[in-house]
Design an enzyme around this catalytic site. Sequence first.
Site, mmCIF file in Angstrom:
data_model
loop_
_atom_site.group_PDB
_atom_site.id
_atom_site.type_symbol
_atom_site.label_atom_id
_atom_site.label_comp_id
_atom_site.label_asym_id
_atom_site.label_seq_id
_atom_site.Cartn_x
_atom_site.Cartn_y
_atom_site.Cartn_z
ATOM 1 N N LYS A 200 0.828 -1.209 0.000
ATOM 2 C CA LYS A 200 0.000 0.000 0.000
ATOM 3 C C LYS A 200 0.858 1.252 0.000
ATOM 4 C CE LYS A 200 -4.465 -1.589 1.634
ATOM 5 N NZ LYS A 200 -5.586 -1.386 2.538
ATOM 6 N N LYS B 4 -3.049 -10.981 -6.671
ATOM 7 C CA LYS B 4 -4.395 -11.285 -6.160
ATOM 8 C C LYS B 4 -5.432 -10.294 -6.711
ATOM 9 C CE LYS B 4 -4.476 -8.503 -2.010
ATOM 10 N NZ LYS B 4 -5.014 -8.220 -0.733
ATOM 11 N N LYS C 130 -9.755 -4.889 -5.107
ATOM 12 C CA LYS C 130 -10.735 -3.832 -5.362
ATOM 13 C C LYS C 130 -10.074 -2.572 -5.874
ATOM 14 C CE LYS C 130 -12.378 -4.312 -0.787
ATOM 15 N NZ LYS C 130 -13.329 -4.138 0.286
#
Length: 327
Positions: A113, A195, A198
């Site tokens: 992130k 993966k 969203k």
Amino acid sequence: MSKKRIFSGVQPTNNIHIGNYFGAIKNWVDVQDQFDCIFSVVDLHAITVYQKPEDLRQNILKIAKTYLALGINPKKCLIFQQSDVKEHAELCWILNSIAKMGELERMTQYKDKSASHPENINVGLFDYPVLMAADILLYNTQAVPVGEDQKQHLELARDLAIRFNSLYGETFIVPEPMIKKEGCRIMGLDNPYKKMSKSAPSSYNYISLLDSPEEAKKKIMKAVTDSGSEIKFDTEKPALCNLLTIYSQLSGEIISNIVEKYTGRGYGDFKKDLSELVANFLVDFQKKFNAISDEEVQELLVKGAKKARKIAEKKMEEVKEKIGIKI
Ligand code: AMP
Ligand code: TRP
């Protein structure tokens, strides 16, 4: 004998995708009769990446509706909004005092992130796993059903529980991870090496539970495939393995049966059938989702918070006593 307690949560960010469903919520639905379940809408985690306030408000209701529409029974499970119970933030602070910088610096999600939001590497993003540990430990949780990507965070929660207990005496239950073998890591449709997420840059990466059935079909038909055309479950064919997993999760058929069914037929046939399965699933889900009103979920969250607070307040009293701040 009382039931084992489980706790889990999803962040109210963007739209939930089928990876969240197969990796986490489907598992919750499957075990809700067996366990004493608490499911949270973890809004304090969501704000570690900037959320527009009006979107966040909507997304909190959307996640709670999604839990219900996917089959979580509110009569059996406690559903609540994390920020409604202030003890989460309070315990997080206390656990911060025993968490090590080094162990948080190693967290893969933090590294990912921070790499994708270099302009906003905030302290909350760094501390995210400690808040997650507080969520879990506050409720005497015995097991935590999540997808594979949360394993590292769960290990930290376990370590913090053990560390706290050894410093201050037996207080927290050391929670067990509950990670399924199949479906715990759904990969991106446009890239089977990462993966499904969203926040992926392309919407062709994921199937959102609120995608229109037509859109979803298109995404399956466009999903990358591996070279060759034979249908088999083989690690050398990661894209196909991912699609077979999705097929299996939706149909309930075991993978070897699906492979057998498509032997001698090409990817085209397989993808077409899979796209129908996905579309039917979405039609059914969305019908249930749309039938739930905002008022209904709001009421449910208020009731849930009351119950959650009772458990959390009691635990915090114990924690305060143990560390010596309750005089
Ligand atoms: P999040 O959206 O990060 O709040 O994740 C909610 C739940 O979905 C967590 O239990 C995750 O482990 C799980 N999850 C997220 N992405 C995937 C994926 N691609 N495959 C399987 N599970 C996932
Ligand atoms: N970190 C989890 C995720 O990204 C969400 C979460 C927050 C959670 N608190 C939790 C999951 C407690 C299980 C238990 O998916």
